[in-house]
Write a protein that holds these residues in place. Structure first.
Motif, PDB file in Angstrom:
ATOM      1  N   SER A 149       0.832  -1.201   0.000  1.00 43.26           N
ATOM      2  CA  SER A 149       0.000   0.000   0.000  1.00 43.26           C
ATOM      3  C   SER A 149       0.870   1.257   0.000  1.00 43.26           C
ATOM      4  CB  SER A 149      -0.909   0.013   1.236  1.00 43.26           C
ATOM      5  OG  SER A 149      -0.118   0.174   2.411  1.00 43.26           O
ATOM      6  N   ALA A 150       0.219   2.407  -0.121  1.00 44.90           N
ATOM      7  CA  ALA A 150       0.955   3.666  -0.020  1.00 44.90           C
ATOM      8  C   ALA A 150       1.538   3.823   1.381  1.00 44.90           C
ATOM      9  CB  ALA A 150       0.019   4.829  -0.335  1.00 44.90           C
ATOM     10  N   CYS A 151       2.660   4.505   1.465  1.00 43.26           N
ATOM     11  CA  CYS A 151       3.316   4.739   2.750  1.00 43.26           C
ATOM     12  C   CYS A 151       2.564   5.849   3.492  1.00 43.26           C
ATOM     13  CB  CYS A 151       4.773   5.144   2.515  1.00 43.26           C
ATOM     14  SG  CYS A 151       5.758   5.222   4.009  1.00 43.26           S
ATOM     15  N   THR A 152       2.061   5.534   4.694  1.00 42.72           N
ATOM     16  CA  THR A 152       1.228   6.496   5.438  1.00 42.72           C
ATOM     17  C   THR A 152       1.647   6.553   6.904  1.00 42.72           C
ATOM     18  OG1 THR A 152      -0.444   4.840   5.993  1.00 42.72           O
ATOM     19  CG2 THR A 152      -0.756   6.054   3.936  1.00 42.72           C
ATOM     20  N   HIS A 153       1.270   7.668   7.519  1.00 45.04           N
ATOM     21  CA  HIS A 153       1.437   7.834   8.963  1.00 45.04           C
ATOM     22  C   HIS A 153       0.193   8.546   9.477  1.00 45.04           C
ATOM     23  CE1 HIS A 153       3.332   8.509  12.852  1.00 45.04           C
ATOM     24  NE2 HIS A 153       2.891   9.764  12.784  1.00 45.04           N
ATOM     25  N   GLU A 154      -0.613   7.796  10.288  1.00 47.93           N
ATOM     26  CA  GLU A 154      -1.884   8.320  10.781  1.00 47.93           C
ATOM     27  C   GLU A 154      -2.749   8.824   9.628  1.00 47.93           C
ATOM     28  OE1 GLU A 154      -1.019  11.205  13.765  1.00 47.93           O
ATOM     29  OE2 GLU A 154      -0.355   9.709  15.236  1.00 47.93           O
ATOM     30  N   SER A 155      -2.855   8.022   8.606  1.00 54.92           N
ATOM     31  CA  SER A 155      -3.680   8.269   7.412  1.00 54.92           C
ATOM     32  C   SER A 155      -3.137   9.372   6.514  1.00 54.92           C
ATOM     33  CB  SER A 155      -5.133   8.600   7.806  1.00 54.92           C
ATOM     34  OG  SER A 155      -5.712   7.524   8.516  1.00 54.92           O
ATOM     35  N   ARG A 156      -1.940   9.883   6.762  1.00 57.18           N
ATOM     36  CA  ARG A 156      -1.349  10.908   5.892  1.00 57.18           C
ATOM     37  C   ARG A 156      -0.243  10.285   5.055  1.00 57.18           C
ATOM     38  NH1 ARG A 156      -0.006  15.460  10.266  1.00 57.18           N
ATOM     39  NH2 ARG A 156       0.720  13.565  11.325  1.00 57.18           N
ATOM     40  N   THR A 157      -0.146  10.729   3.827  1.00 57.51           N
ATOM     41  CA  THR A 157       0.869  10.216   2.920  1.00 57.51           C
ATOM     42  C   THR A 157       2.097  11.118   2.838  1.00 57.51           C
ATOM     43  OG1 THR A 157      -0.210  11.347   1.070  1.00 57.51           O
ATOM     44  CG2 THR A 157      -0.854   9.053   1.485  1.00 57.51           C
ATOM     45  N   CYS A 158       2.098  12.227   3.557  1.00 63.70           N
ATOM     46  CA  CYS A 158       3.238  13.133   3.556  1.00 63.70           C
ATOM     47  C   CYS A 158       3.262  13.919   4.861  1.00 63.70           C
ATOM     48  CB  CYS A 158       3.168  14.096   2.357  1.00 63.70           C
ATOM     49  SG  CYS A 158       1.626  15.052   2.306  1.00 63.70           S
ATOM     50  N   GLY A 159       4.308  14.663   5.062  1.00 63.18           N
ATOM     51  CA  GLY A 159       4.403  15.474   6.260  1.00 63.18           C
ATOM     52  C   GLY A 159       5.241  14.847   7.349  1.00 63.18           C
ATOM     53  N   CYS A 160       5.610  13.572   7.226  1.00 65.76           N
ATOM     54  CA  CYS A 160       6.456  12.893   8.212  1.00 65.76           C
ATOM     55  C   CYS A 160       7.620  12.223   7.490  1.00 65.76           C
ATOM     56  CB  CYS A 160       5.667  11.848   8.986  1.00 65.76           C
ATOM     57  SG  CYS A 160       4.376  12.537  10.044  1.00 65.76           S
ATOM     58  N   LYS A 161       8.630  11.815   8.280  1.00 66.02           N
ATOM     59  CA  LYS A 161       9.801  11.173   7.696  1.00 66.02           C
ATOM     60  C   LYS A 161       9.561   9.686   7.459  1.00 66.02           C
ATOM     61  CE  LYS A 161      14.795  10.695   8.312  1.00 66.02           C
ATOM     62  NZ  LYS A 161      15.950  10.998   9.187  1.00 66.02           N
ATOM     63  N   TRP A 162       8.908   9.033   8.431  1.00 66.40           N
ATOM     64  CA  TRP A 162       8.705   7.597   8.323  1.00 66.40           C
ATOM     65  C   TRP A 162       7.220   7.249   8.482  1.00 66.40           C
ATOM     66  CZ3 TRP A 162      12.625   4.838   6.587  1.00 66.40           C
ATOM     67  CH2 TRP A 162      13.928   5.295   6.807  1.00 66.40           C
ATOM     68  N   GLY A 163       6.832   6.198   7.789  1.00 61.26           N
ATOM     69  CA  GLY A 163       5.466   5.688   7.883  1.00 61.26           C
ATOM     70  C   GLY A 163       5.447   4.170   7.768  1.00 61.26           C
ATOM     71  N   VAL A 164       4.281   3.622   7.495  1.00 61.41           N
ATOM     72  CA  VAL A 164       4.106   2.175   7.388  1.00 61.41           C
ATOM     73  C   VAL A 164       3.326   1.854   6.124  1.00 61.41           C
ATOM     74  CG1 VAL A 164       3.018   0.160   8.454  1.00 61.41           C
ATOM     75  CG2 VAL A 164       4.174   1.823   9.894  1.00 61.41           C
ATOM     76  N   GLU A 165       3.730   0.780   5.466  1.00 62.12           N
ATOM     77  CA  GLU A 165       2.971   0.283   4.324  1.00 62.12           C
ATOM     78  C   GLU A 165       2.603  -1.183   4.572  1.00 62.12           C
ATOM     79  OE1 GLU A 165       5.397   0.861   0.921  1.00 62.12           O
ATOM     80  OE2 GLU A 165       6.971  -0.525   1.576  1.00 62.12           O
ATOM     81  N   THR A 166       1.502  -1.612   4.015  1.00 60.38           N
ATOM     82  CA  THR A 166       0.984  -2.957   4.284  1.00 60.38           C
ATOM     83  C   THR A 166       0.666  -3.687   2.993  1.00 60.38           C
ATOM     84  OG1 THR A 166      -1.308  -2.174   4.403  1.00 60.38           O
ATOM     85  CG2 THR A 166      -0.051  -2.210   6.460  1.00 60.38           C
ATOM     86  N   ARG A 167       0.590  -5.015   3.125  1.00 63.42           N
ATOM     87  CA  ARG A 167       0.102  -5.855   2.032  1.00 63.42           C
ATOM     88  C   ARG A 167      -0.671  -7.023   2.634  1.00 63.42           C
ATOM     89  NH1 ARG A 167       5.138  -9.309  -0.608  1.00 63.42           N
ATOM     90  NH2 ARG A 167       5.769 -10.411   1.301  1.00 63.42           N
ATOM     91  N   VAL A 168      -1.598  -7.575   1.878  1.00 65.76           N
ATOM     92  CA  VAL A 168      -2.467  -8.645   2.374  1.00 65.76           C
ATOM     93  C   VAL A 168      -2.570  -9.743   1.322  1.00 65.76           C
ATOM     94  CG1 VAL A 168      -3.834  -7.102   3.821  1.00 65.76           C
ATOM     95  CG2 VAL A 168      -4.541  -7.521   1.455  1.00 65.76           C
ATOM     96  N   ARG A 169      -3.075 -10.882   1.772  1.00 65.18           N
ATOM     97  CA  ARG A 169      -3.406 -11.962   0.838  1.00 65.18           C
ATOM     98  C   ARG A 169      -4.708 -12.612   1.281  1.00 65.18           C
ATOM     99  NH1 ARG A 169       1.427 -16.404   1.940  1.00 65.18           N
ATOM    100  NH2 ARG A 169       1.450 -16.290   4.216  1.00 65.18           N
ATOM    101  N   GLU A 170      -5.485 -13.044   0.316  1.00 65.46           N
ATOM    102  CA  GLU A 170      -6.826 -13.549   0.563  1.00 65.46           C
ATOM    103  C   GLU A 170      -6.792 -15.046   0.905  1.00 65.46           C
ATOM    104  OE1 GLU A 170      -9.699 -11.938   0.690  1.00 65.46           O
ATOM    105  OE2 GLU A 170      -8.685 -10.022   0.364  1.00 65.46           O
ATOM    106  N   VAL A 171      -7.854 -15.474   1.649  1.00 64.34           N
ATOM    107  CA  VAL A 171      -8.035 -16.883   1.989  1.00 64.34           C
ATOM    108  C   VAL A 171      -9.243 -17.399   1.230  1.00 64.34           C
ATOM    109  CG1 VAL A 171      -8.547 -18.486   3.863  1.00 64.34           C
ATOM    110  CG2 VAL A 171      -7.053 -16.545   4.264  1.00 64.34           C
ATOM    111  N   PRO A 172      -9.179 -18.620   0.662  1.00 61.86           N
ATOM    112  CA  PRO A 172     -10.355 -19.165  -0.029  1.00 61.86           C
ATOM    113  C   PRO A 172     -11.568 -19.199   0.900  1.00 61.86           C
ATOM    114  CG  PRO A 172      -8.419 -20.508  -0.460  1.00 61.86           C
ATOM    115  CD  PRO A 172      -8.015 -19.510   0.579  1.00 61.86           C
TER     116      PRO A 172
END
Length: 206
Positions: A149-172
Motif C-alpha cells: 500500500s501507499a506509505c502512510t502515517h496516521e492516514s497521511r501520505t506526507c508530512g512525516c519522515k517515516w510511515g508504514v505500508e501494508t500488504r495482504v493476501r486472501e483466503v479461499p
C-alpha cells in the motif's frame, strides 16, 4: 391334555417369578457381590437390569460375561438410554477414549490425534496438530500477496519522515467457513514518506 399343558405353563411361570424375586432379595440384601444398583442380579453374570438412572455395563473376562450398573460409562464407552434399559456401548475404535456414537470419537487416547471423529497416529495431509488439544486442524493455502500500500502515517501520505505500508493476501472462502488454521495474511513494514506536502496536507485515499 390341554389341562396338563396349562398346569405346566403355570408352573414354569411361577418358577420364573420365584427366581426373579430371589434375585431381587439377594441383590437388595447385598448377598451377591457387585450388585449395587441392580434390579435383577445373577450369581454367574452379575447385574441383568439396573435402576432407571443407571447404565448397564457388560464386560467380558475370557468367555465369561458380567454385568455392572454404573452412573457413568467408563473410558472407551458411551451411554445409550433406552425404554427398557440404559446401556454402555463400546466405541468401535480401540484408540478412542470417549465417543459420541459407536463410530464418532470425541477424544483419543495418548499418542493419537483426533480428526473428524476418527483417531490417527499422525495428522492426515493438509492438517496440522494443535498444541495441547491433540486435534488435527485443516490448514489453508492463501492466495498471492497484494501490492504494498501507499506509505502512510496516521492516514497521511506526507508530512512525516517515516510511515508504514501494508500488504495482504486472501483466503479461499471454503477455508474461512471451516475455521482452518492459516498462515500470516497481513504484513507491514516501515517506509520513508515525503517530508513536505505540496500545496498543503493531503490524506490518503480510502
Amino acid at each position: 391334555m390341554q389341562w396338563i399343558i396349562f398346569m405346566l405353563l403355570l408352573f414354569i411361570s411361577s418358577m420364573e417369578m420365584l427366581t426373579q424375586n430371589r434375585w431381587k432379595k439377594q441383590a437388595s440384601a447385598g448377598l451377591l457381590e457387585n450388585c449395587t444398583g441392580c434390579v435383577l442380579c445373577s450369581e454367574d453374570n452379575g447385574c441383568i437390569t439396573c435402576h432407571h438412572r443407571l447404565f448397564l455395563l457388560i464386560w467380558r473376562d475370557g468367555i465369561r460375561q458380567y454385568g455392572m450398573c454404573v452412573h457413568t460409562c467408563p473410558p472407551g464407552y458411551f451411554g445409550v438410554r433406552g425404554l427398557e434399559v440404559n446401556r454402555c456401548t463400546k466405541c468401535r475404535s480401540p484408540s478412542c477414549e470417549s465417543c459420541f456414537s459407536r463410530d464418532f470419537c470425541m477424544k483419543c487416547k495418548d499418542k493419537f490425534y483426533l480428526y473428524k471423529g476418527q483417531c490417527f497416529r499422525q495428522c492426515p495431509p493438509g492438517t496440522a496438530a494443535q498444541p495441547g488439544t491433540r486435534e488435527c486442524q485443516e490448514t489453508c493455502e492463501p492466495g498471492p500477496w497484494s501490492e504494498w500500500s501507499a506509505c502512510t502515517h496516521e492516514s497521511r501520505t506526507c508530512g512525516c519522515k517515516w510511515g508504514v505500508e501494508t500488504r495482504v493476501r486472501e483466503v479461499p472462502e471454503a477455508a474461512r467457513d471451516e475455521g482452518t488454521a492459516c498462515p500470516t495474511l497481513l504484513e507491514t513494514r516501515r517506509c520513508r514518506m515525503k517530508k513536505h506536502c505540496p500545496g498543503g496536507e493531503h490524506r490518503a485515499a480510502g
